[in-house]
Write a protein that holds these residues in place. Structure first.
Motif, PDB file in Angstrom:
ATOM      1  N   THR A   1       0.843  -1.197   0.000  1.00  0.00           N
ATOM      2  CA  THR A   1       0.000   0.000   0.000  1.00  0.00           C
ATOM      3  C   THR A   1       0.882   1.252   0.000  1.00  0.00           C
ATOM      4  OG1 THR A   1      -1.658  -1.174   1.305  1.00  0.00           O
ATOM      5  CG2 THR A   1      -1.817   1.217   1.251  1.00  0.00           C
ATOM      6  N   SER A   2       0.564   2.220  -0.831  1.00  0.00           N
ATOM      7  CA  SER A   2       1.303   3.480  -0.842  1.00  0.00           C
ATOM      8  C   SER A   2       0.800   4.374   0.279  1.00  0.00           C
ATOM      9  CB  SER A   2       1.138   4.189  -2.183  1.00  0.00           C
ATOM     10  OG  SER A   2       1.769   3.449  -3.194  1.00  0.00           O
ATOM     11  N   ARG A   3       1.729   4.894   1.065  1.00  0.00           N
ATOM     12  CA  ARG A   3       1.395   5.795   2.173  1.00  0.00           C
ATOM     13  C   ARG A   3       2.349   6.965   2.183  1.00  0.00           C
ATOM     14  NH1 ARG A   3      -0.388   1.935   7.158  1.00  0.00           N
ATOM     15  NH2 ARG A   3      -1.609   0.566   5.855  1.00  0.00           N
ATOM     16  N   LEU A   4       1.869   8.071   2.736  1.00  0.00           N
ATOM     17  CA  LEU A   4       2.743   9.225   2.901  1.00  0.00           C
ATOM     18  C   LEU A   4       3.886   8.860   3.829  1.00  0.00           C
ATOM     19  CD1 LEU A   4       0.453  12.359   3.403  1.00  0.00           C
ATOM     20  CD2 LEU A   4       2.079  11.952   1.562  1.00  0.00           C
ATOM     21  N   SER A   5       5.074   9.285   3.467  1.00  0.00           N
ATOM     22  CA  SER A   5       6.229   9.032   4.325  1.00  0.00           C
ATOM     23  C   SER A   5       6.133   9.895   5.577  1.00  0.00           C
ATOM     24  CB  SER A   5       7.523   9.349   3.571  1.00  0.00           C
ATOM     25  OG  SER A   5       7.629  10.752   3.348  1.00  0.00           O
ATOM     26  N   ALA A   6       6.862   9.509   6.602  1.00  0.00           N
ATOM     27  CA  ALA A   6       6.878  10.286   7.847  1.00  0.00           C
ATOM     28  C   ALA A   6       7.377  11.699   7.576  1.00  0.00           C
ATOM     29  CB  ALA A   6       7.757   9.589   8.887  1.00  0.00           C
ATOM     30  N   ARG A   7       8.383  11.826   6.718  1.00  0.00           N
ATOM     31  CA  ARG A   7       8.923  13.153   6.389  1.00  0.00           C
ATOM     32  C   ARG A   7       7.870  14.022   5.684  1.00  0.00           C
ATOM     33  NH1 ARG A   7      13.210  15.374   2.509  1.00  0.00           N
ATOM     34  NH2 ARG A   7      13.821  17.229   3.652  1.00  0.00           N
ATOM     35  N   ALA A   8       7.109  13.435   4.775  1.00  0.00           N
ATOM     36  CA  ALA A   8       6.061  14.181   4.073  1.00  0.00           C
ATOM     37  C   ALA A   8       4.955  14.587   5.048  1.00  0.00           C
ATOM     38  CB  ALA A   8       5.484  13.353   2.935  1.00  0.00           C
ATOM     39  N   ARG A   9       4.537  13.673   5.927  1.00  0.00           N
ATOM     40  CA  ARG A   9       3.503  14.011   6.919  1.00  0.00           C
ATOM     41  C   ARG A   9       3.966  15.150   7.816  1.00  0.00           C
ATOM     42  NH1 ARG A   9       3.223   8.435   7.356  1.00  0.00           N
ATOM     43  NH2 ARG A   9       4.196   8.483   9.420  1.00  0.00           N
ATOM     44  N   GLU A  10       5.227  15.100   8.232  1.00  0.00           N
ATOM     45  CA  GLU A  10       5.772  16.165   9.086  1.00  0.00           C
ATOM     46  C   GLU A  10       5.803  17.499   8.332  1.00  0.00           C
ATOM     47  OE1 GLU A  10       9.911  17.325  11.408  1.00  0.00           O
ATOM     48  OE2 GLU A  10       9.684  15.315  10.583  1.00  0.00           O
ATOM     49  N   PHE A  11       6.223  17.458   7.066  1.00  0.00           N
ATOM     50  CA  PHE A  11       6.284  18.677   6.255  1.00  0.00           C
ATOM     51  C   PHE A  11       4.889  19.272   6.069  1.00  0.00           C
ATOM     52  CE2 PHE A  11       6.293  20.748   2.022  1.00  0.00           C
ATOM     53  CZ  PHE A  11       7.213  21.762   2.278  1.00  0.00           C
ATOM     54  N   TYR A  12       3.898  18.440   5.721  1.00  0.00           N
ATOM     55  CA  TYR A  12       2.530  18.924   5.532  1.00  0.00           C
ATOM     56  C   TYR A  12       1.976  19.493   6.828  1.00  0.00           C
ATOM     57  CZ  TYR A  12       2.533  16.368   1.073  1.00  0.00           C
ATOM     58  OH  TYR A  12       2.810  15.896  -0.186  1.00  0.00           O
ATOM     59  N   SER A  13       2.244  18.852   7.940  1.00  0.00           N
ATOM     60  CA  SER A  13       1.781  19.341   9.238  1.00  0.00           C
ATOM     61  C   SER A  13       2.422  20.691   9.567  1.00  0.00           C
ATOM     62  CB  SER A  13       2.106  18.318  10.320  1.00  0.00           C
ATOM     63  OG  SER A  13       1.731  18.803  11.584  1.00  0.00           O
ATOM     64  N   ASP A  14       3.726  20.798   9.343  1.00  0.00           N
ATOM     65  CA  ASP A  14       4.420  22.073   9.570  1.00  0.00           C
ATOM     66  C   ASP A  14       3.821  23.176   8.707  1.00  0.00           C
ATOM     67  OD1 ASP A  14       6.114  20.862  11.368  1.00  0.00           O
ATOM     68  OD2 ASP A  14       7.857  20.835  10.016  1.00  0.00           O
ATOM     69  N   MET A  15       3.562  22.866   7.428  1.00  0.00           N
ATOM     70  CA  MET A  15       2.994  23.872   6.530  1.00  0.00           C
ATOM     71  C   MET A  15       1.601  24.295   6.998  1.00  0.00           C
ATOM     72  SD  MET A  15       5.301  24.606   4.339  1.00  0.00           S
ATOM     73  CE  MET A  15       6.356  24.358   5.741  1.00  0.00           C
ATOM     74  N   ASN A  16       0.793  23.336   7.446  1.00  0.00           N
ATOM     75  CA  ASN A  16      -0.531  23.665   7.992  1.00  0.00           C
ATOM     76  C   ASN A  16      -0.416  24.669   9.127  1.00  0.00           C
ATOM     77  OD1 ASN A  16      -2.641  22.504   6.616  1.00  0.00           O
ATOM     78  ND2 ASN A  16      -2.577  20.604   7.759  1.00  0.00           N
ATOM     79  N   HIS A  17       0.462  24.380  10.083  1.00  0.00           N
ATOM     80  CA  HIS A  17       0.626  25.267  11.239  1.00  0.00           C
ATOM     81  C   HIS A  17       1.154  26.637  10.832  1.00  0.00           C
ATOM     82  CE1 HIS A  17      -0.520  22.228  14.064  1.00  0.00           C
ATOM     83  NE2 HIS A  17       0.452  21.410  13.674  1.00  0.00           N
TER      84      HIS A  17
END
Length: 146
Positions: free
Chosen positions: A40-56
């Motif tokens: 299954t393709s999933r967002l990497s931990a680095r991508a999730r962290e980057f998206y979360s940082d951008m949200n904040h």
């Protein structure tokens, strides 16, 4: 005379750079956004962290600057990105664009990156420890070629 429709960046004050921000984060490459886990393709931990940082960061920017749009931008958009790499290693600028666009979608800057009809990317010399990027977003509209 045949008049052709064309897109251009709107030049009146209401449309000029509807969003600008410098983010002190280095975006992941397109090659590191997704990971295959158990088929299954999933967002990497680095991508999730980057998206979360951008949200904040986008929420914080909206809270402090009244002129930033509170809802996703509509219509066609022009985007300029300036990348400040974290070190002197050779890099392909276009490998970082998709992560920035996905982060802007996730943060609610626009509805979908398919709205971006024009973009440019500049790679600057190393000036920011840890890397950074600037983004300018402008609305586009149809015009007539006389």
């Amino acid at each position: 005379m045949n008049k052709e429709k064309w897109l251009r960046v709107a030049d009146d004050a209401d449309y000029s750079h509807v969003f600008y921000h410098k983010f002190h984060r280095w975006p992941p490459t397109v090659n590191t956004i997704w990971r295959n886990v158990g088929g299954t393709s999933r967002l990497s931990a680095r991508a999730r962290e980057f998206y979360s940082d951008m949200n904040h960061l986008v929420l914080d920017a909206r809270a402090h600057w009244a002129d930033l749009p509170r809802t996703p931008l509509c219509g066609y958009l022009s985007v300029q990105i300036r990348l400040y790499p974290p070190d002197k290693r050779p890099r392909d600028a276009d490998n970082h664009v998709k992560a920035v666009w996905d982060a802007m979608t996730h943060a609610g800057i626009w509805h979908d990156d398919e709205q971006v009809k024009h973009y440019s990317v500049d790679m600057s010399p190393v000036t920011e420890k840890g890397g950074a990027f600037e983004i300018w977003i402008s609305r586009m509209r149809w015009g007539e070629d006389a």
